[in-house]
Motif scaffolding. Structure first.
Motif, PDB file in Angstrom:
ATOM      1  N   ALA A  97       0.816  -1.214   0.000  1.00  0.00           N
ATOM      2  CA  ALA A  97       0.000   0.000   0.000  1.00  0.00           C
ATOM      3  C   ALA A  97       0.852   1.267   0.000  1.00  0.00           C
ATOM      4  CB  ALA A  97      -0.938  -0.007   1.205  1.00  0.00           C
ATOM      5  N   TRP A  98       2.045   1.221   0.575  1.00  0.00           N
ATOM      6  CA  TRP A  98       2.913   2.399   0.628  1.00  0.00           C
ATOM      7  C   TRP A  98       3.863   2.372  -0.558  1.00  0.00           C
ATOM      8  CZ3 TRP A  98       5.105   3.683   6.136  1.00  0.00           C
ATOM      9  CH2 TRP A  98       4.056   3.721   7.060  1.00  0.00           C
ATOM     10  N   ARG A  99       3.886   3.413  -1.351  1.00  0.00           N
ATOM     11  CA  ARG A  99       4.822   3.422  -2.475  1.00  0.00           C
ATOM     12  C   ARG A  99       6.266   3.536  -1.991  1.00  0.00           C
ATOM     13  NH1 ARG A  99       6.781   8.392  -4.286  1.00  0.00           N
ATOM     14  NH2 ARG A  99       5.813  10.259  -3.403  1.00  0.00           N
ATOM     15  N   THR A 100       6.467   4.076  -0.772  1.00  0.00           N
ATOM     16  CA  THR A 100       7.828   4.167  -0.247  1.00  0.00           C
ATOM     17  C   THR A 100       8.402   2.795   0.094  1.00  0.00           C
ATOM     18  OG1 THR A 100       6.859   4.621   1.930  1.00  0.00           O
ATOM     19  CG2 THR A 100       7.633   6.511   0.653  1.00  0.00           C
ATOM     20  N   LYS A 101       7.548   1.759   0.153  1.00  0.00           N
ATOM     21  CA  LYS A 101       8.029   0.404   0.442  1.00  0.00           C
ATOM     22  C   LYS A 101       8.337  -0.397  -0.824  1.00  0.00           C
ATOM     23  CE  LYS A 101       5.463  -0.107   4.804  1.00  0.00           C
ATOM     24  NZ  LYS A 101       4.446  -0.918   5.527  1.00  0.00           N
ATOM     25  N   LEU A 102       8.038   0.172  -1.991  1.00  0.00           N
ATOM     26  CA  LEU A 102       8.239  -0.564  -3.243  1.00  0.00           C
ATOM     27  C   LEU A 102       9.725  -0.759  -3.542  1.00  0.00           C
ATOM     28  CD1 LEU A 102       5.569   1.214  -5.487  1.00  0.00           C
ATOM     29  CD2 LEU A 102       5.395  -1.052  -4.425  1.00  0.00           C
ATOM     30  N   TRP A 103      10.018  -1.878  -4.200  1.00  0.00           N
ATOM     31  CA  TRP A 103      11.370  -2.177  -4.673  1.00  0.00           C
ATOM     32  C   TRP A 103      11.383  -1.953  -6.172  1.00  0.00           C
ATOM     33  CZ3 TRP A 103      14.298  -7.255  -5.654  1.00  0.00           C
ATOM     34  CH2 TRP A 103      15.653  -7.116  -5.321  1.00  0.00           C
ATOM     35  N   PRO A 104      12.459  -1.386  -6.762  1.00  0.00           N
ATOM     36  CA  PRO A 104      12.455  -1.074  -8.197  1.00  0.00           C
ATOM     37  C   PRO A 104      12.211  -2.293  -9.076  1.00  0.00           C
ATOM     38  CG  PRO A 104      14.276   0.031  -7.098  1.00  0.00           C
ATOM     39  CD  PRO A 104      13.681  -0.909  -6.095  1.00  0.00           C
ATOM     40  N   VAL A 105      11.444  -2.093 -10.134  1.00  0.00           N
ATOM     41  CA  VAL A 105      11.123  -3.172 -11.071  1.00  0.00           C
ATOM     42  C   VAL A 105      12.395  -3.793 -11.646  1.00  0.00           C
ATOM     43  CG1 VAL A 105      10.108  -3.662 -13.330  1.00  0.00           C
ATOM     44  CG2 VAL A 105       8.821  -2.337 -11.649  1.00  0.00           C
ATOM     45  N   ASP A 106      13.395  -2.983 -11.948  1.00  0.00           N
ATOM     46  CA  ASP A 106      14.639  -3.517 -12.515  1.00  0.00           C
ATOM     47  C   ASP A 106      15.299  -4.531 -11.574  1.00  0.00           C
ATOM     48  OD1 ASP A 106      14.336  -2.053 -14.781  1.00  0.00           O
ATOM     49  OD2 ASP A 106      15.766  -0.478 -14.241  1.00  0.00           O
TER      50      ASP A 106
END
Length: 335
Positions: free
Chosen positions: A187-196
């Protein structure tokens, strides 16, 4: 002993209660426990054999129509269900205003909960007759185990965590085969890991004979899963419209890589080898716990900031910069 447990959300918070349930069931052979939980998550308590039944609450819906809800309609029915039986203990294991209100609505037993210094929302403690001082420096699982022991009157066990979940039962409806699950959504975009990084990690997995499965829960998750899969031969997109389907997928996996999200806690609870990548949150007090768990946290100076947005990035779906610091090679070595 009959107990009404109040712990309404979220996925990780609910799973943190399971070791305490196992403790209680072992210490109190005559335990009967009913669990008040958010309707969307009502299947989770049924994974533990100590739970007799669930009582569903739709707080997120009712809060927009409080007066109508109190005097009629679904909330009135909820109150009747809460008061249909007498309990020896009403245990609020959440310590929030909403859970404290539910404990007062029940009014059918001796109310227990966190004391003023222990509750997440301090004034919630005023709703309980018996208040328990549980250090906030403990991990959430240990806080729950100690709260249950004090409220239900048995010695705090010194044994290792036992979530009490039958993994085989959960995995029965899974896809089968040898695969890893990448839990890329949160839910938090700050927790996302880069797609690459997800793509690079998936390419490392392929020679091991393991399929990569990418669950998604909505359009934003779908777009990310498709972006990862398009550069990953053999990767499988896995729509999971229900929590039960997601649980079956996780339960059948040989390993899991996850950002800080609820299903990562399920992977840990099932003893699946899991690498959890943390940034704005910290694994210290609420991180995954169980066998075969590895935590990778950012080495930058700003985390854990516990913020949903990052001042260093401006695009809505762009991961926060800390995530770039955790390279896919570090995750691969941990696996």
């Amino acid at each position: 002993m009959k107990v009404l447990l109040i712990k309404t959300s979220s996925i990780g918070d609910l799973l943190h209660v399971f070791p305490a349930l196992t403790d209680a069931a072992r210490a109190l052979p005559d335990l009967t426990l009913d669990w008040v939980v958010e309707r969307d998550l009502a299947s989770i308590p049924t994974w533990h054999p100590a739970v007799r039944r669930t009582i569903s609450v739709s707080y997120r819906h009712w809060r927009f129509h409080p007066i109508k809800g109190i005097f009629g309609g679904p909330l009135a029915g909820f109150r009747r269900e809460l008061r249909a039986e007498r309990y020896d203990r009403i245990l609020d294991a959440q310590g929030l205003y909403k859970s404290a209100v539910i404990s007062r609505l029940a009014d059918c037993g001796e109310r227990h909960g966190f004391d003023y210094g222990s509750a997440r929302e301090k004034m919630a403690s005023l709703a309980y007759r018996h208040r328990h001082a549980i250090p906030r420096t403990l991990h959430a699982i240990e806080r729950q185990r100690q709260l249950f022991a004090e409220a239900l009157g048995y010695p705090l066990p010194q044994t290792a965590y036992d979530y009490g979940i039958d993994r085989a039962r959960l995995a029965a409806d899974g896809p089968g085969g040898r695969y890893l699950v990448f839990l890329h959504g949160t839910a938090w975009r700050t927790k996302l890991w880069p797609v690459d990084h997800w793509r690079a990690l998936a390419r490392r997995v392929a020679p091991e004979g393991l399929q990569v499965r990418l669950p998604f829960f909505g359009e934003r998750d779908r777009a990310r899963a498709e972006a990862i899969a398009e550069a990953t031969p053999g990767a499988v997109l896995h729509p999971t419209p229900t929590l039960e389907q997601a649980a079956a997928l996780v339960a059948g996996a040989e390993g899991c890589v996850t950002v800080d999200t609820g299903l990562g806690h399920l992977s840990a609870a099932l003893g699946i080898p899991t690498v959890s990548v943390y940034g704005p949150s910290s694994p210290g007090l609420t991180g995954t716990r169980g066998p075969h768990q590895r935590h990778l946290a950012s080495d930058l100076s700003c985390p854990p900031c516990r913020q949903r947005s990052c001042a260093l990035t401006h695009r809505r779906d762009e991961p926060a910069p800390w995530m770039a610091a955790q390279h896919d090679s570090a995750v691969w070595l941990s696996l």
